[in-house]
Design an enzyme around this catalytic site. Structure first.
Site, short mmCIF file in Angstrom:
data_model
loop_
_atom_site.label_atom_id
_atom_site.label_comp_id
_atom_site.label_asym_id
_atom_site.label_seq_id
_atom_site.Cartn_x
_atom_site.Cartn_y
_atom_site.Cartn_z
N GLU A 1 0.84 -1.19 0.00
CA GLU A 1 0.00 0.00 0.00
C GLU A 1 0.88 1.25 0.00
O GLU A 1 1.82 1.36 0.77
CB GLU A 1 -0.90 0.01 1.23
N LYS B 1 -21.18 -5.17 4.97
CA LYS B 1 -20.41 -4.91 3.75
C LYS B 1 -20.36 -6.16 2.86
O LYS B 1 -20.48 -6.07 1.64
CB LYS B 1 -19.00 -4.47 4.11
#
Length: 308
Positions: free
Chosen positions: A33, A184
């Protein structure tokens, strides 16, 4: 190269690789990331790190938004450039912060034109950063599950979401965090990536609470090798959780020796990654802080294999 031109070029296989399919393989995934650079000099530094890490052939890489969605344009541009100019599979971050539904559709369209098919759908930090009150855009969305559902209507995208082993700062409990993650998944999320954390127990607790609610959702641990002691205070601010004493004491014991701090940071991350993989974690997501040496040290310590 314009988006219109790139959209007409053949799609290299790496650009459309499915992250959920990669997570289903026998070997653990590993990914990196980055955060969007603030200026051209920082962007050049970022690309040096990307090129070094590209050689390890990670499963995917991602580029974050800044606090409050402040770096949206640069984040989108860097993610698109990764798709066009590297062999890497990009995971595009997308947040609800400060965006109308129309704007979110436009960003997803730009990702699609660049050949990006993997999106991490996030509510995001409030405008002004962590600790501020969340205020939805008057024409936007309020929760990540709504964004997941929206992205799933816009094309053949895979969608990941965030998870919080140490409890989201706005959450009343760890159980509530698990229930949010289940919502989610119900909206169409196929995997989750955690906020950084420092204990095996935090990760296993979250995984078990989600499993107890009937969801077999792959949860990728997000780990950040600490490279300087000043990061600890920043980590506490970002996560809303204190750094465990066992971690802080090891780093503070060598605080006056920068090289030793980096060495201890690599050791802590390597030990935790080994424990998590032994417990069946589907992979490791390295939060690089746009620097490659510490991440590459951990990767080498783990003896990880390049993605096929």
């Amino acid at each position: 190269m314009s988006l219109g031109t790139s959209a007409r070029l053949p799609r290299p296989a790496h650009m459309t690789r499915s992250i959920p399919q990669a997570l289903a393989q026998d070997l653990p995934s590993f990914s990196f990331e980055f955060f969007p650079p603030k200026d051209d000099a920082a962007e050049a530094h970022l690309w040096e790190a990307i090129r070094r890490l590209e050689k390890t052939r990670p499963t995917f890489v991602s580029v974050t938004y800044g606090a409050g969605g402040s770096t949206r344009d640069r984040s989108v541009r860097v993610t698109e450039r990764i798709a066009r100019e590297t062999t890497l599979t990009p995971l595009a971050h997308l947040t609800c912060v400060g965006h109308s539904v129309s704007e979110l559709r436009s960003v997803v369209g730009a990702f699609s034109a660049a050949g990006i098919r993997n999106i991490l759908a996030l509510r995001g930090d409030p405008l002004g950063g962590p600790g501020q009150e969340w205020v939805r855009h008057r024409e936007g969305l309020d929760h990540a599950d709504e964004l997941v559902a929206l992205v799933r209507t816009l094309g053949a995208f895979t969608v990941g979401v965030a998870a919080f082993p140490d409890q989201h700062p706005e959450s009343p409990s760890l159980d509530a965090d698990a229930e949010v993650l289940v919502r989610k998944a119900d909206a169409g999320a196929e995997y989750a990536i955690t906020q950084f954390f420092f204990t095996k127990e935090a990760y296993l607790g979250l995984r078990d609470r989600v499993a107890a609610r009937g969801r077999d959702l792959p949860i990728i641990p997000g780990l950040m090798p600490v490279t300087n002691v000043k990061q600890l205070a920043r980590m506490t601010q970002l996560s809303g959780q204190p750094v465990p004493d066992a971690v802080a004491s090891r780093l503070e014991a060598v605080a006056d020796d920068p090289a030793a701090v980096r060495e201890v940071g690599v050791e802590i991350t390597t030990e935790l990654a080994q424990e998590l993989l032994a417990e069946g974690a589907p992979g490791i997501h390295f939060i690089t802080m746009n620097r490659s040496p510490a991440t590459l040290r951990v990767w080498d310590n783990l003896g990880m294999t390049a993605a096929q």
